[in-house]
Design a protein around this motif. Sequence first.
Motif, mmCIF file in Angstrom:
data_model
loop_
_atom_site.group_PDB
_atom_site.id
_atom_site.type_symbol
_atom_site.label_atom_id
_atom_site.label_comp_id
_atom_site.label_asym_id
_atom_site.label_seq_id
_atom_site.Cartn_x
_atom_site.Cartn_y
_atom_site.Cartn_z
ATOM 1 N N GLY A 125 0.814 -1.225 0.000
ATOM 2 C CA GLY A 125 0.000 0.000 0.000
ATOM 3 C C GLY A 125 0.838 1.261 0.000
ATOM 4 N N ASP A 155 -0.007 7.179 -18.654
ATOM 5 C CA ASP A 155 -0.241 5.893 -19.327
ATOM 6 C C ASP A 155 -1.385 5.099 -18.695
ATOM 7 O OD1 ASP A 155 0.925 4.729 -17.074
ATOM 8 O OD2 ASP A 155 2.635 3.862 -18.132
ATOM 9 N N ARG A 176 2.462 13.675 -9.845
ATOM 10 C CA ARG A 176 3.853 13.226 -9.670
ATOM 11 C C ARG A 176 4.832 13.915 -10.610
ATOM 12 N NH1 ARG A 176 4.101 6.684 -8.820
ATOM 13 N NH2 ARG A 176 2.092 6.349 -7.819
ATOM 14 N N ASN A 190 -2.734 5.723 -6.110
ATOM 15 C CA ASN A 190 -2.820 4.556 -6.994
ATOM 16 C C ASN A 190 -3.817 3.613 -6.312
ATOM 17 O OD1 ASN A 190 -2.379 1.878 -7.813
ATOM 18 N ND2 ASN A 190 -0.181 2.155 -8.144
ATOM 19 N N CYS A 233 2.797 -0.566 -18.102
ATOM 20 C CA CYS A 233 3.695 -0.181 -16.991
ATOM 21 C C CYS A 233 4.933 -1.057 -16.979
ATOM 22 C CB CYS A 233 3.024 -0.382 -15.640
ATOM 23 S SG CYS A 233 1.572 0.610 -15.385
ATOM 24 N N ASN A 256 -1.116 -4.055 -7.842
ATOM 25 C CA ASN A 256 -0.299 -2.936 -7.362
ATOM 26 C C ASN A 256 -0.383 -1.744 -8.325
ATOM 27 O OD1 ASN A 256 0.924 -2.924 -4.873
ATOM 28 N ND2 ASN A 256 2.613 -4.270 -5.483
ATOM 29 N N GLY A 257 -1.298 -1.812 -9.295
ATOM 30 C CA GLY A 257 -1.477 -0.696 -10.224
ATOM 31 C C GLY A 257 -0.563 -0.741 -11.425
ATOM 32 N N GLY A 258 -0.086 -1.934 -11.790
ATOM 33 C CA GLY A 258 0.831 -2.036 -12.931
ATOM 34 C C GLY A 258 0.282 -2.933 -14.026
ATOM 35 N N HIS A 297 9.504 4.826 -1.849
ATOM 36 C CA HIS A 297 9.959 3.493 -2.273
ATOM 37 C C HIS A 297 10.453 3.485 -3.713
ATOM 38 C CE1 HIS A 297 5.834 3.425 -3.850
ATOM 39 N NE2 HIS A 297 6.090 2.309 -4.498
ATOM 40 N N ARG A 298 9.995 4.463 -4.517
ATOM 41 C CA ARG A 298 10.438 4.534 -5.898
ATOM 42 C C ARG A 298 11.654 5.462 -6.038
ATOM 43 N NH1 ARG A 298 6.737 2.903 -10.489
ATOM 44 N NH2 ARG A 298 8.800 2.049 -10.843
ATOM 45 N N ALA A 313 8.206 1.283 -17.243
ATOM 46 C CA ALA A 313 7.732 2.501 -17.913
ATOM 47 C C ALA A 313 8.158 3.710 -17.088
ATOM 48 C CB ALA A 313 6.222 2.470 -18.075
ATOM 49 N N ASN A 314 8.471 3.482 -15.821
ATOM 50 C CA ASN A 314 8.951 4.559 -14.947
ATOM 51 C C ASN A 314 10.464 4.540 -14.781
ATOM 52 O OD1 ASN A 314 6.183 3.449 -13.212
ATOM 53 N ND2 ASN A 314 6.198 5.478 -14.142
ATOM 54 N N SER A 335 10.209 -3.154 -1.584
ATOM 55 C CA SER A 335 9.273 -3.199 -2.712
ATOM 56 C C SER A 335 9.961 -3.614 -4.022
ATOM 57 C CB SER A 335 8.637 -1.815 -2.902
ATOM 58 O OG SER A 335 7.894 -1.795 -4.103
ATOM 59 N N TRP A 369 8.109 -1.943 -12.829
ATOM 60 C CA TRP A 369 7.319 -1.082 -13.717
ATOM 61 C C TRP A 369 8.275 -0.149 -14.451
ATOM 62 C CZ3 TRP A 369 5.326 -1.528 -8.482
ATOM 63 C CH2 TRP A 369 4.391 -2.564 -8.393
ATOM 64 N N PHE A 418 -2.553 8.207 -11.892
ATOM 65 C CA PHE A 418 -1.311 8.745 -11.322
ATOM 66 C C PHE A 418 -0.224 8.926 -12.379
ATOM 67 C CE2 PHE A 418 0.648 4.553 -11.201
ATOM 68 C CZ PHE A 418 -0.468 3.734 -11.175
ATOM 69 N N SER A 430 9.087 -2.613 -6.839
ATOM 70 C CA SER A 430 8.485 -1.648 -7.772
ATOM 71 C C SER A 430 9.323 -1.381 -9.030
ATOM 72 C CB SER A 430 8.212 -0.320 -7.060
ATOM 73 O OG SER A 430 9.394 0.165 -6.456
HETATM 74 O O1 SUG Z 1 4.408 3.748 -8.881
HETATM 75 N N1 SUG Z 1 2.881 0.775 -7.753
HETATM 76 C C1 SUG Z 1 3.485 1.538 -8.836
HETATM 77 C C2 SUG Z 1 2.767 1.230 -10.125
HETATM 78 C C3 SUG Z 1 3.464 1.872 -11.296
HETATM 79 C C4 SUG Z 1 2.699 1.710 -12.564
HETATM 80 N N2 SUG Z 1 3.412 2.317 -13.631
HETATM 81 C C5 SUG Z 1 2.862 2.983 -14.671
HETATM 82 N N3 SUG Z 1 1.615 3.356 -14.695
HETATM 83 N N4 SUG Z 1 3.645 3.308 -15.654
HETATM 84 C C6 SUG Z 1 3.444 3.040 -8.543
HETATM 85 O O2 SUG Z 1 2.436 3.510 -7.990
HETATM 86 C C7 SUG Z 1 2.768 -0.096 -5.459
HETATM 87 C C8 SUG Z 1 3.710 -0.776 -4.484
HETATM 88 C C9 SUG Z 1 2.994 -1.228 -3.220
HETATM 89 O O3 SUG Z 1 1.992 -0.626 -2.836
HETATM 90 O O4 SUG Z 1 3.486 -2.196 -2.576
HETATM 91 C C10 SUG Z 1 3.509 0.667 -6.550
HETATM 92 O O5 SUG Z 1 4.599 1.149 -6.354
#
Ligand code: SUG
Length: 456
Positions: free
Chosen positions: A20, A255, A217, A25, A377, A371-373, A138-139, A110-111, A103, A108, A252, A105
């Motif tokens: 989370g 894409d 972001r 996201n 992504c 996780n939104g990917g 975390h990113r 694309a980031n 994480s 993904w 967020f 993460s």
């Molecule tokens: O940055 N989720 C990533 C998902 C990235 C998706 N990328 C693109 N749309 N290009 C983010 O929000 C969730 C990790 C967690 O909650 O454990 C996370 O980092």
Amino acid sequence: MSAREVNFDGLVGPTHTYSGLSHGNLASMTHRGAGSNPRAAALQGLAKMKALADLGVAQAVLPPHERPAIDVLRRLGFGGRDDASVLETAARQAPGLLAACGSASSMWVANAATVAPSADTADGRVHLTPANLTAKFHRSIEPPQTTRTLRALFRDEARFVVHDPIPGGQAMGDEGAANHTRFAPGHAGPGLHFFVYGHEAFAAGVAPARVRRFPSRQAREASEAVARGHRLDPAQQVFAQQHPEAIDAGVFHNDVIAVGNEHVLLHHECAFVRSSEVIDELRRHYAALHQGADLLCVEVPQDRVSLADAVGSYLFNSQLVTVAPGHMVLVAPQHCAETPSVRAYIEHLLTGGCPPLREVHYFDLGQSMHNGGGPACLRLRVVLTPSEIAALPPSVLLTDATYTALTDWVKRSYRDHLVPADLADPQLLTETRAALDDLTRLLGLGSIYPFQIAGA
Ligand code: SUG
């Protein structure tokens, strides 16, 4: 010069968990604390790569990062005799930080970076700028490893430039290719670069990122810095602002609400501020670059697909890929097939709503989606000429043999169940490092991880 789009997909790492961590996201927020299956996640990603390779799309892999990030935890003051004590202290004193440092993460990609092909840049080299990802802690710890990895892959300095990330601070966030689309017929240059930002960092002095329900972001100034660094001509750049209502609905990254390929842009009605002006500007620039050619912009109306259905199904996080001249395929998440409005809209696109689009393929990417990917992504698009492809370490290109080697590697190295608390298990760290050591050998990358580099 001929060039083709190579899709670099992020391999899901062995610590894939649901913590989370990404406010804004919705999928990440909803699945906080749920059990995950890293093995299934990695195999789902590999199955998508293999399917794309079988469709004739050039496919390559990017390795995951070392997690938990012991080097970061040590910098945060968690000392101790050995790495097991670092994990134990962090788990006891700051479980949230341990979850963030654990994480996976980096999957993904694309980031990971923004890319400009050699046909577009003033010095004729491929430019890559790793994203600073300052919006989420975390990113924000990804860029040093991303930079090392990209420099190990794109190592020929006569052909490639891997820049340092844009200097950050939360307001100067850069989220990479997730907010960037390049349009060019047949991928050949010169391309039109479309940068989408959420806020202006310096609109009123030093302003923080705009916060309504959810924060944005990407800063316009960060996108502009990337464009300058990549030495793009101003005639090849268009900037647009993401609609704040879309961000507040869980968009967020751009894409999550728009996808483009060659001469096609598919976007939701609520994607951009002053949408019709943005589309006019894109079409004007595209026509000027390509002898009057038309950019086909397909706007998906809110009354056909609501913002909520677009975000829930991840329609726009599909990949739009070219498999033969004039023949595009939509690589969509399974959720799209299960969302009636979206499924109906895809049928409409396939029956004349978007003439180049001829097929849809649905994929189960449930582990990453939670996780939104979605599909887009997980990939970074890099347009390369044959000689640039030949300058990559050959094992990063997905062939039948590398696919088999990678799936075997996942099956023998990954666990099939994790909860965030497992990130404190020193045995998981040992397993992960052994797996990554095997992977760097398998991909012919040399030593790229902190545990492999003395003093890193
Ligand atoms: O940055 N989720 C990533 C998902 C990235 C998706 N990328 C693109 N749309 N290009 C983010 O929000 C969730 C990790 C967690 O909650 O454990 C996370 O980092």
